[in-house]
Scaffold this motif. Structure first.
Motif, PDB file in Angstrom:
ATOM      1  N   VAL A   2     141.366  50.271  69.798  1.00 48.16           N
ATOM      2  CA  VAL A   2     142.446  50.549  68.849  1.00 48.16           C
ATOM      3  C   VAL A   2     143.820  50.569  69.515  1.00 48.16           C
ATOM      4  O   VAL A   2     144.828  50.584  68.832  1.00 48.16           O
ATOM      5  CB  VAL A   2     142.210  51.864  68.065  1.00 48.16           C
ATOM      6  CG1 VAL A   2     141.001  51.746  67.174  1.00 48.16           C
ATOM      7  CG2 VAL A   2     142.117  53.050  68.990  1.00 48.16           C
ATOM      8  N   SER A   3     143.869  50.533  70.849  1.00 53.72           N
ATOM      9  CA  SER A   3     145.152  50.542  71.558  1.00 53.72           C
ATOM     10  C   SER A   3     145.804  49.168  71.583  1.00 53.72           C
ATOM     11  O   SER A   3     146.935  49.032  72.033  1.00 53.72           O
ATOM     12  CB  SER A   3     144.958  51.042  72.989  1.00 53.72           C
ATOM     13  OG  SER A   3     144.256  50.073  73.754  1.00 53.72           O
ATOM     14  N   GLN A   5     144.601  46.583  73.310  1.00 58.42           N
ATOM     15  CA  GLN A   5     144.306  45.932  74.581  1.00 58.42           C
ATOM     16  C   GLN A   5     143.002  45.138  74.464  1.00 58.42           C
ATOM     17  O   GLN A   5     142.204  45.373  73.567  1.00 58.42           O
ATOM     18  CB  GLN A   5     144.159  46.996  75.683  1.00 58.42           C
ATOM     19  CG  GLN A   5     145.375  47.891  75.861  1.00 58.42           C
ATOM     20  CD  GLN A   5     146.608  47.117  76.286  1.00 58.42           C
ATOM     21  OE1 GLN A   5     146.542  46.311  77.206  1.00 58.42           O
ATOM     22  NE2 GLN A   5     147.714  47.352  75.601  1.00 58.42           N
ATOM     23  N   TYR A   7     139.244  44.248  75.066  1.00 53.28           N
ATOM     24  CA  TYR A   7     138.071  45.101  75.248  1.00 53.28           C
ATOM     25  C   TYR A   7     136.823  44.248  75.090  1.00 53.28           C
ATOM     26  O   TYR A   7     136.875  43.116  74.602  1.00 53.28           O
ATOM     27  CB  TYR A   7     138.065  46.262  74.237  1.00 53.28           C
ATOM     28  CG  TYR A   7     137.951  45.811  72.811  1.00 53.28           C
ATOM     29  CD1 TYR A   7     136.709  45.734  72.170  1.00 53.28           C
ATOM     30  CD2 TYR A   7     139.076  45.432  72.087  1.00 53.28           C
ATOM     31  CE1 TYR A   7     136.599  45.302  70.862  1.00 53.28           C
ATOM     32  CE2 TYR A   7     138.967  44.990  70.776  1.00 53.28           C
ATOM     33  CZ  TYR A   7     137.740  44.923  70.175  1.00 53.28           C
ATOM     34  OH  TYR A   7     137.632  44.480  68.886  1.00 53.28           O
ATOM     35  N   ASN A  67     138.397  53.189  61.109  1.00 48.82           N
ATOM     36  CA  ASN A  67     139.784  52.712  61.192  1.00 48.82           C
ATOM     37  C   ASN A  67     140.361  52.345  59.830  1.00 48.82           C
ATOM     38  O   ASN A  67     141.417  51.735  59.752  1.00 48.82           O
ATOM     39  CB  ASN A  67     139.851  51.491  62.125  1.00 48.82           C
ATOM     40  CG  ASN A  67     139.508  51.853  63.538  1.00 48.82           C
ATOM     41  OD1 ASN A  67     139.974  52.855  64.065  1.00 48.82           O
ATOM     42  ND2 ASN A  67     138.663  51.050  64.164  1.00 48.82           N
ATOM     43  N   ALA A  86     140.658  47.451  64.485  1.00 51.90           N
ATOM     44  CA  ALA A  86     141.951  48.129  64.548  1.00 51.90           C
ATOM     45  C   ALA A  86     142.167  48.767  63.178  1.00 51.90           C
ATOM     46  O   ALA A  86     141.368  48.583  62.253  1.00 51.90           O
ATOM     47  CB  ALA A  86     143.064  47.140  64.870  1.00 51.90           C
TER      48      ALA A  86
END
Length: 181
Positions: A2-3, A5, A7, A67, A86
């Motif tokens: 969720v940042s 980046q 993964y 999310n 996200a």
């Protein structure tokens, strides 16, 4: 994840989260309509937030559920799929037609890294009182402004301004020719 980046989607913890979502979605999709209410308790417990009068018709699919944020009087018609790697935030009064798909994740373009499960996720924000026509696809990173209309079958790859109507693949602003003399 969720940042925003890169993964690895093949991670064991993420696999466990997807399995929990599958169980909640299964319960929602297989509960008789008279017993389901707006959203079954199992699915409601999974979601990040859903207003008490938000409604999800069955069948529905989501990847994680945790999310997803649904505002007041949101209506999600049958057959919708949310790949919520996200945040997916849907504003009050918004309606999604049947089979709308929201895709937050994007797999890596390098085939070796893609095979290893590397992906990145971008949030989707849909404003208030938006109408998304049936079969539309909304890609990660898109912001749709209040009162916008997304035509049925459109593929939304870019932001949509408030009050705008977009159609097509890729979705583009619809020009109203009926008022031209």
């Amino acid at each position: 994840m969720v940042s925003g980046q890169w993964y690895r989607c093949l991670d064991d913890e993420l696999a466990d989260m997807r399995m929990a979502a599958r169980h909640a979605v299964f319960a929602h999709n297989n509960t008789p309509p008279d017993d389901r209410g707006n959203i079954t308790a199992a699915l409601l417990a999974l979601l990040a937030y859903a207003a008490p009068d938000a409604r999800i018709e069955a069948p529905f699919h989501c990847a994680y559920g945790c999310n997803i944020h649904l505002g007041a009087q949101v209506f999600i018609n049958s057959g919708c799929t949310f790949l919520d790697s996200a945040e997916i935030n849907i504003g009050a009064g918004t309606m999604l037609g049947p089979n709308v798909q929201i895709y937050c994740p994007q797999h890596h373009k390098d085939p070796v890294l893609r095979k290893d499960g590397l992906e990145i996720a971008r949030p989707v924000f849909i404003g208030e009182n938006v109408w998304v026509g049936g079969g539309a696809i909304i890609m990660g990173g898109v912001h749709i402004g209040d009162n916008a209309i997304i035509g049925a079958g459109s593929v939304v790859t870019r932001d949509v301004r408030a009050g705008m109507t977009v159609v097509g693949n890729p979705a583009r602003e619809m020009i109203n020719r009926s008022s031209v003399a």
